[in-house]
Design a protein around this motif. Structure first.
Motif, PDB file in Angstrom:
ATOM      1  N   ASP A  65       0.830  -1.211   0.000  1.00 11.34           N
ATOM      2  CA  ASP A  65       0.000   0.000   0.000  1.00 11.34           C
ATOM      3  C   ASP A  65       0.862   1.259   0.000  1.00 11.34           C
ATOM      4  O   ASP A  65       0.546   2.244  -0.675  1.00 11.34           O
ATOM      5  CB  ASP A  65      -0.917   0.019   1.222  1.00 11.34           C
ATOM      6  CG  ASP A  65      -1.955  -1.090   1.196  1.00 11.34           C
ATOM      7  OD1 ASP A  65      -2.465  -1.392   0.106  1.00 11.34           O
ATOM      8  OD2 ASP A  65      -2.239  -1.646   2.267  1.00 11.34           O
ATOM      9  N   VAL A  66       1.936   1.247   0.786  1.00  7.73           N
ATOM     10  CA  VAL A  66       2.824   2.411   0.863  1.00  7.73           C
ATOM     11  C   VAL A  66       3.457   2.686  -0.492  1.00  7.73           C
ATOM     12  O   VAL A  66       3.510   3.837  -0.957  1.00  7.73           O
ATOM     13  CB  VAL A  66       3.902   2.202   1.946  1.00  7.73           C
ATOM     14  CG1 VAL A  66       4.983   3.272   1.835  1.00  7.73           C
ATOM     15  CG2 VAL A  66       3.275   2.241   3.336  1.00  7.73           C
ATOM     16  N   VAL A  67       3.953   1.637  -1.167  1.00 12.47           N
ATOM     17  CA  VAL A  67       4.563   1.840  -2.483  1.00 12.47           C
ATOM     18  C   VAL A  67       3.511   2.297  -3.492  1.00 12.47           C
ATOM     19  O   VAL A  67       3.783   3.155  -4.345  1.00 12.47           O
ATOM     20  CB  VAL A  67       5.279   0.559  -2.951  1.00 12.47           C
ATOM     21  CG1 VAL A  67       5.744   0.692  -4.402  1.00 12.47           C
ATOM     22  CG2 VAL A  67       6.489   0.279  -2.058  1.00 12.47           C
ATOM     23  N   GLY A  68       2.290   1.771  -3.373  1.00  9.01           N
ATOM     24  CA  GLY A  68       1.216   2.248  -4.239  1.00  9.01           C
ATOM     25  C   GLY A  68       0.944   3.726  -4.023  1.00  9.01           C
ATOM     26  O   GLY A  68       0.755   4.487  -4.976  1.00  9.01           O
ATOM     27  N   HIS A  69       0.937   4.141  -2.757  1.00 10.47           N
ATOM     28  CA  HIS A  69       0.722   5.549  -2.413  1.00 10.47           C
ATOM     29  C   HIS A  69       1.839   6.429  -2.973  1.00 10.47           C
ATOM     30  O   HIS A  69       1.579   7.503  -3.533  1.00 10.47           O
ATOM     31  CB  HIS A  69       0.658   5.679  -0.892  1.00 10.47           C
ATOM     32  CG  HIS A  69       0.699   7.080  -0.381  1.00 10.47           C
ATOM     33  ND1 HIS A  69      -0.372   7.956  -0.498  1.00 10.47           N
ATOM     34  CD2 HIS A  69       1.687   7.772   0.256  1.00 10.47           C
ATOM     35  CE1 HIS A  69      -0.040   9.113   0.037  1.00 10.47           C
ATOM     36  NE2 HIS A  69       1.197   9.037   0.495  1.00 10.47           N
ATOM     37  N   LEU A  70       3.091   5.996  -2.830  1.00  6.86           N
ATOM     38  CA  LEU A  70       4.218   6.786  -3.302  1.00  6.86           C
ATOM     39  C   LEU A  70       4.255   6.859  -4.830  1.00  6.86           C
ATOM     40  O   LEU A  70       4.686   7.860  -5.408  1.00  6.86           O
ATOM     41  CB  LEU A  70       5.524   6.203  -2.769  1.00  6.86           C
ATOM     42  CG  LEU A  70       5.811   6.495  -1.292  1.00  6.86           C
ATOM     43  CD1 LEU A  70       6.966   5.632  -0.798  1.00  6.86           C
ATOM     44  CD2 LEU A  70       6.126   7.966  -1.082  1.00  6.86           C
ATOM     45  N   THR A  71       3.824   5.788  -5.487  1.00 11.14           N
ATOM     46  CA  THR A  71       3.771   5.798  -6.953  1.00 11.14           C
ATOM     47  C   THR A  71       2.688   6.746  -7.428  1.00 11.14           C
ATOM     48  O   THR A  71       2.901   7.566  -8.339  1.00 11.14           O
ATOM     49  CB  THR A  71       3.506   4.373  -7.471  1.00 11.14           C
ATOM     50  OG1 THR A  71       4.507   3.485  -6.953  1.00 11.14           O
ATOM     51  CG2 THR A  71       3.541   4.332  -8.989  1.00 11.14           C
TER      52      THR A  71
END
Length: 273
Positions: free
Chosen positions: A44-50
Motif C-alpha cells: 500500500d505504501v509503495v502504491g501511495h508513493l507511486t
C-alpha cells in the motif's frame, strides 16, 4: 531558487532509486506486513508513493502553466479522491516487480519535471486537496515522503529516520515548519520560538505576524523560548509521527524559556495528517 529547494532536487534524485532498490530486495511475504500507517501494508505504501509521483507530475506541470486544477482528469476534490483510492489499489495489487517498475517509471517522469523548473515557477501554485500550494512545497514534500514512508514501513516507532538525505531534509525545515503551521491554521503562537536541531546541527526561528507563521533567522531575534531536538526526531514530530510530551519525557526534546508559545507551536506541528 532557495538553497533548501536546490538541495531537495538532487537529494530526491538519489533517494527514489535507493528506495526502489531496497524494496526490490524485500522478501515476498514482507509486502503484506503492517506498517506504521494504520491499515497499510508495504504494498500500500509503495502504491501511495507511486500515485504521489504521478499526482505531483500532473499538478506541478499544470501549475507552471497557470492551471490550478485536480489531476487525473478529475473535476472536483471528491472525484479526485475516488480516482486516488482506485489507482492506489490498482498499483498495490501488481506483482512486486511490476509494482516497482511502475514506481520507477513515475518517479523518472517527476524527476524530469522538477529539473525543468525555472526559479520563477516555484511561487506558482499547484492544486492540492488542502488548497493551492506553491510549487516549492512539492519539491520539499516529495523528499520528505520517501524518508518518512521508509520509516513507516520499518514500523519501529522508537527508531529514528535513516540518515540518507537527512541534511537536505533538515535544510528545508524552516520553510516547511512555517508552511505547515499555517496550513493547519495554527494562528499566532504569541512570541517567537527558536528551534535547534542536531545531526545535522542547525537552528531557525518561527515568528508570527498578522496571525501567520514565518521562518526567521536564529540569531539576533528576541526569542521567548528555545526547543532542542534531533533533526530526524523533529521531522517525525512535525509529520504527526511523534508526540512532543513523550519526546520530552524521554529526554529527547528540551524546552527552555516560556513554554506557552513553544507548546502551541509543537502541538500544531505534531497533529497527524
Amino acid at each position: 531558487m532557495s538553497t533548501p529547494v536546490l538541495s531537495c532536487i538532487p537529494a530526491y534524485m538519489r533517494e527514489w532509486p535507493r528506495f526502489s532498490a531496497q524494496f526490490r530486495a524485500l522478501p515476498e511475504e514482507a509486502w503484506d506486513r503492517p506498517t506504521y500507517c494504520e491499515g497499510w501494508s508495504a504494498a500500500d505504501v509503495v502504491g501511495h508513493l507511486t500515485l504521489g509521483a504521478w499526482f505531483y507530475t500532473e499538478v506541478v506541470s499544470a501549475g507552471v502553466e497557470g492551471r490550478v486544477e485536480p489531476p487525473f482528469g478529475a473535476k472536483s476534490a471528491e472525484e479526485f479522491n475516488e480516482k486516488r483510492i482506485s489507482i492506489m489499489k490498482e498499483i498495490g495489487a501488481l506483482p512486486p516487480p511490476a509494482r516497482l517498475d511502475r514506481f520507477e517509471a513515475e518517479n523518472a517522469k517527476l524527476e524530469k519535471i522538477f529539473l525543468a523548473l525555472e526559479p520563477a515557477d516555484l511561487e506558482k501554485n499547484g492544486w492540492h486537496r488542502f488548497g493551492p500550494c506553491p510549487i516549492r512545497f512539492y519539491l520539499i514534500a516529495r523528499l520528505y515522503e520517501l524518508i518518512l514512508h521508509e520509516w513507516d514501513v520499518r514500523n519501529e516507532p522508537e527508531a529514528d529516520v535513516l540518515p540518507h538525505e537527512l541534511e537536505a531534509a533538515a535544510e528545508a525545515l524552516p520553510w516547511r515548519s512555517a508552511f505547515f503551521h499555517n496550513l493547519r491554521k495554527g494562528g499566532d503562537i504569541g512570541a517567537p520560538v527558536r528551534i535547534r536541531v542536531t545531526e545535522p546541527d542547525m537552528a531557525f526561528g518561527i515568528a508570527c505576524r498578522d496571525g501567520k507563521a514565518e521562518a526567521v533567522p536564529a540569531e539576533g531575534g528576541d526569542f521567548a523560548a528555545e526547543v532542542s531536538i534531533g533533526a530526524g526526531e523533529f521531522i517525525l514530530l512535525s509529520s504527526g509521527r511523534a508526540d512532543p510530551a513523550a519526546k520530552e519525557a524521554a529526554g529527547r526534546l528540551r524546552i527552555e524559556g516560556d513554554r506557552a508559545p513553544a507548546d502551541k507551536l509543537l502541538e500544531v506541528l505534531s497533529r497527524p495528517f
